[in-house]
Design a protein around this motif. Sequence first.
Motif, short mmCIF file in Angstrom:
data_model
loop_
_atom_site.label_atom_id
_atom_site.label_comp_id
_atom_site.label_asym_id
_atom_site.label_seq_id
_atom_site.Cartn_x
_atom_site.Cartn_y
_atom_site.Cartn_z
N THR A 186 0.36 -1.02 0.17
CA THR A 186 0.43 0.12 0.19
C THR A 186 0.92 1.11 0.11
O THR A 186 1.72 1.26 1.06
CB THR A 186 -0.01 -0.17 1.31
OG1 THR A 186 -1.53 -1.40 1.49
CG2 THR A 186 -1.34 0.84 1.31
N ARG A 187 0.25 1.62 -0.95
CA ARG A 187 0.69 4.16 -0.98
C ARG A 187 0.10 4.64 -0.38
O ARG A 187 -0.88 4.39 -0.90
CB ARG A 187 1.66 3.54 -2.04
CG ARG A 187 2.49 5.46 -2.10
CD ARG A 187 3.20 4.96 -3.43
NE ARG A 187 3.98 4.34 -4.03
CZ ARG A 187 4.28 3.67 -5.29
NH1 ARG A 187 3.00 3.68 -5.89
NH2 ARG A 187 4.80 3.17 -5.20
N ILE A 188 0.22 5.59 0.88
CA ILE A 188 -0.49 6.54 0.84
C ILE A 188 0.60 8.30 1.24
O ILE A 188 1.22 8.09 1.11
CB ILE A 188 -0.77 5.74 2.48
CG1 ILE A 188 -0.97 4.72 2.90
CG2 ILE A 188 -1.88 7.18 3.17
CD1 ILE A 188 -1.86 4.71 4.07
N ALA A 189 -0.45 9.05 0.09
CA ALA A 189 0.06 9.95 0.28
C ALA A 189 -0.79 11.12 0.96
O ALA A 189 -1.81 11.60 0.54
CB ALA A 189 0.84 10.04 -1.37
N ILE A 190 -0.72 11.96 1.64
CA ILE A 190 -1.36 12.33 2.73
C ILE A 190 -0.70 14.21 2.65
O ILE A 190 0.44 14.06 3.24
CB ILE A 190 -0.54 12.70 4.30
CG1 ILE A 190 -1.46 11.31 4.78
CG2 ILE A 190 -1.49 13.45 4.88
CD1 ILE A 190 -1.27 10.23 5.92
N ASN A 191 -1.89 15.12 2.14
CA ASN A 191 -0.81 16.81 2.19
C ASN A 191 -2.01 17.57 3.34
O ASN A 191 -3.08 17.46 3.48
CB ASN A 191 -1.79 16.63 1.15
CG ASN A 191 -0.85 16.51 -0.76
OD1 ASN A 191 0.40 16.35 -0.54
ND2 ASN A 191 -1.90 15.73 -1.70
N ASP A 192 -1.07 18.47 4.04
CA ASP A 192 -2.09 18.42 5.29
C ASP A 192 -1.23 19.91 5.54
O ASP A 192 -0.24 19.75 5.00
CB ASP A 192 -0.81 17.50 6.60
CG ASP A 192 -1.00 18.05 7.86
OD1 ASP A 192 -1.77 18.38 7.84
OD2 ASP A 192 -0.55 19.02 8.48
N MET A 193 -1.98 20.30 5.97
CA MET A 193 -2.52 21.47 6.18
C MET A 193 -2.11 22.33 7.81
O MET A 193 -3.51 23.52 8.06
CB MET A 193 -3.16 23.19 5.16
CG MET A 193 -2.58 22.52 4.24
SD MET A 193 -0.87 23.34 3.01
CE MET A 193 -0.94 24.96 3.65
#
Length: 102
Positions: free
Chosen positions: A74-81
């Motif tokens: 599994t590959r997870i990409a998170i964009n967080d602000m």
Amino acid sequence: METLVFRFENGQRHLKASPQLVGVVSSGNLEVLIEPAALNGACSIEIKTAARGFGAIWEAVMGDFHKRWQLADTRIAINDMGATPAVVSLRLDQAVEAMVAP
């Protein structure tokens, strides 16, 4: 922006084939893209965050997530602000629940 990368080995659960996008950066300050990937049983997580200096907290939240789900390939990409740890956990759980193979 700070980029953090975590990798967890020897997962047990596999995902269905379709990628899943949960949340948007402007609503809840977080978006998560999760997808199956050939990673020799590992789960790879890349986080791009505007909140610098919180690597230890991210590591704890990602470690807890991995213990709960034990994802493999599994590959997870998170964009967080600036999302709180509770919002991060909620969004990750929502994405996985939609994709865990029976």
